[in-house]
Design a protein around this motif. Structure first.
Motif, PDB file in Angstrom:
ATOM      1  N   GLU A   1      83.265  95.809  30.091  1.00 22.60           N
ATOM      2  CA  GLU A   1      83.664  96.798  28.842  1.00 22.60           C
ATOM      3  C   GLU A   1      83.968  98.099  29.408  1.00 22.60           C
ATOM      4  OE1 GLU A   1      80.690  95.176  25.952  1.00 22.60           O
ATOM      5  OE2 GLU A   1      82.484  94.028  25.095  1.00 22.60           O
TER       6      GLU A   1
ATOM      7  N   GLU B   1      83.528  99.115  22.008  1.00 22.31           N
ATOM      8  CA  GLU B   1      83.179  98.376  23.406  1.00 22.31           C
ATOM      9  C   GLU B   1      81.743  99.218  23.883  1.00 22.31           C
ATOM     10  OE1 GLU B   1      84.108  95.755  23.789  1.00 22.31           O
ATOM     11  OE2 GLU B   1      86.254  95.703  24.438  1.00 22.31           O
TER      12      GLU B   1
ATOM     13  N   HIS C   1      78.862  97.624  22.062  1.00 17.13           N
ATOM     14  CA  HIS C   1      78.827  96.328  22.934  1.00 17.13           C
ATOM     15  C   HIS C   1      77.749  96.276  24.129  1.00 17.13           C
ATOM     16  CE1 HIS C   1      82.669  94.845  20.787  1.00 17.13           C
ATOM     17  NE2 HIS C   1      81.654  95.118  19.853  1.00 17.13           N
TER      18      HIS C   1
ATOM     19  N   HIS D   1      79.530  90.875  17.856  1.00 18.23           N
ATOM     20  CA  HIS D   1      80.474  91.189  18.896  1.00 18.23           C
ATOM     21  C   HIS D   1      81.727  90.324  18.990  1.00 18.23           C
ATOM     22  CE1 HIS D   1      80.855  91.941  23.621  1.00 18.23           C
ATOM     23  NE2 HIS D   1      81.642  92.265  22.977  1.00 18.23           N
TER      24      HIS D   1
ATOM     25  N   GLU E   1      85.299  91.939  18.380  1.00 14.89           N
ATOM     26  CA  GLU E   1      86.640  91.593  19.479  1.00 14.89           C
ATOM     27  C   GLU E   1      87.774  90.991  18.894  1.00 14.89           C
ATOM     28  OE1 GLU E   1      86.563  92.157  22.686  1.00 14.89           O
ATOM     29  OE2 GLU E   1      84.446  93.324  22.478  1.00 14.89           O
TER      30      GLU E   1
HETATM   31 FE   LIG Z   1      83.273  93.882  23.410  1.00 15.67          FE
END
Ligand SMILES: [Fe+2]
Ligand SMILES: [Fe+2]
Length: 272
Positions: A43, A76, A79, A157, A161
């Motif tokens: 990421e 991101e 995450h 997540h 995404e």
């Molecule tokens: Fe991600």
């Protein structure tokens, strides 16, 4: 352009992770843990690619992408931070992350290369994450219910995404990336991603002492190739990427919107 919200997830990542947190299933746990191990380095690379791709746009194009790129990077980064905490627990369980070092070594080859290669690699990986995300959002029971916090983490997540699956792809097109290179990178990333996933899953099982158990292999066969198997259900959406007129938007993302709407009490939008 997509309106991307950055969300702070309301879960406790301090509590330790159980050895077989995913439905008591050694194989599934090892597979999800392997994917989690790839996220910090992966990421970070996606964020760098998208940021550098954005800088290479013409000023009038930048205006069009600014908000979406900010949202993408914010999502991101969140995450990455939570999965780094997750991975810290895995280390304490005795698992070893070999994927991270291998990916870092490989990424060195990209230094100084045209930014469109970076963005094409990111778009290919984002296609993988988007189809895996959709699979998970449609089959959330596969995560078990032993650790509701991790179920929330994986589904949140996944939802994000799916939500930002167009960003790298659109950026690649805006930068004048060709169809041929997009396909070339998807072929390479498919091999790399599948091999890395396999290697790390096997290593996790080895360190867990469950690699040679019959139940592990039985679970692997059914989870990958069974009626609701991962490989069986993601093959077609994966293949769509090779079409000349493909766009990630053509693939349904209603499961992501539904999850976000139904679980609004589990996160706080940042900056709202
Ligand atoms: Fe991600
Ligand atoms: Fe992503």
């Amino acid at each position: 352009m997509t309106d991307l919200v950055v969300r702070r997830l309301l879960i406790d990542m301090d509590a330790p992770i159980a050895r077989h947190w995913c439905a008591g299933d050694a194989f599934r746990t090892a597979l999800f843990n392997a994917l989690s191990m790839s996220f910090p380095v992966g990421e970070q690379f996606f964020m760098d690619s998208v940021r550098n791709g954005f800088k290479a746009l013409l000023p009038e194009q930048q205006e069009q992408f600014r908000g979406e790129v900010q949202g993408f990077v914010g999502q991101e980064a969140t995450h990455r931070r939570l999965h780094a905490l997750y991975n810290g627990h895995l280390e304490r369980l005795g698992l070893v992350n070999a994927w991270d070092a291998r990916a870092r070594e490989r990424l060195k080859m990209l230094e100084g290369q045209d930014v469109r290669h970076w963005v094409a690699i990111t778009a290919a990986n984002e296609h993988f994450t988007a189809i895996l995300a959709d699979f998970l959002l449609h089959n959330p029971d596969l995560l078990g219910n032993e650790d509701p916090r991790l179920v929330t983490l994986w589904l949140w997540h996944s939802a994000e995404e799916s939500e930002h699956k167009c960003t790298a792809f659109d950026l690649y097109q805006a930068l004048g990336g060709t169809h041929e290179w997009r396909i070339k990178w998807m072929k390479r990333i498919t091999t790399i991603f599948l091999l890395d996933t396999l290697r790390q899953t096997v290593l996790n099982l080895k360190n867990d002492g469950t690699l040679w158990k019959w139940s592990t292999w039985r679970s692997a066969a059914s989870y990958l190739f069974g009626k609701r198997g991962l490989v069986r259900l993601t093959y077609r959406p994966w293949r769509d990427y090779f079409r000349r007129d493909f766009h990630p938007r053509q693939q349904d993302s209603s499961s992501s919107q539904r999850w976000l709407a139904e679980h609004a009490n589990q996160y706080v939008p940042v900056g709202a």
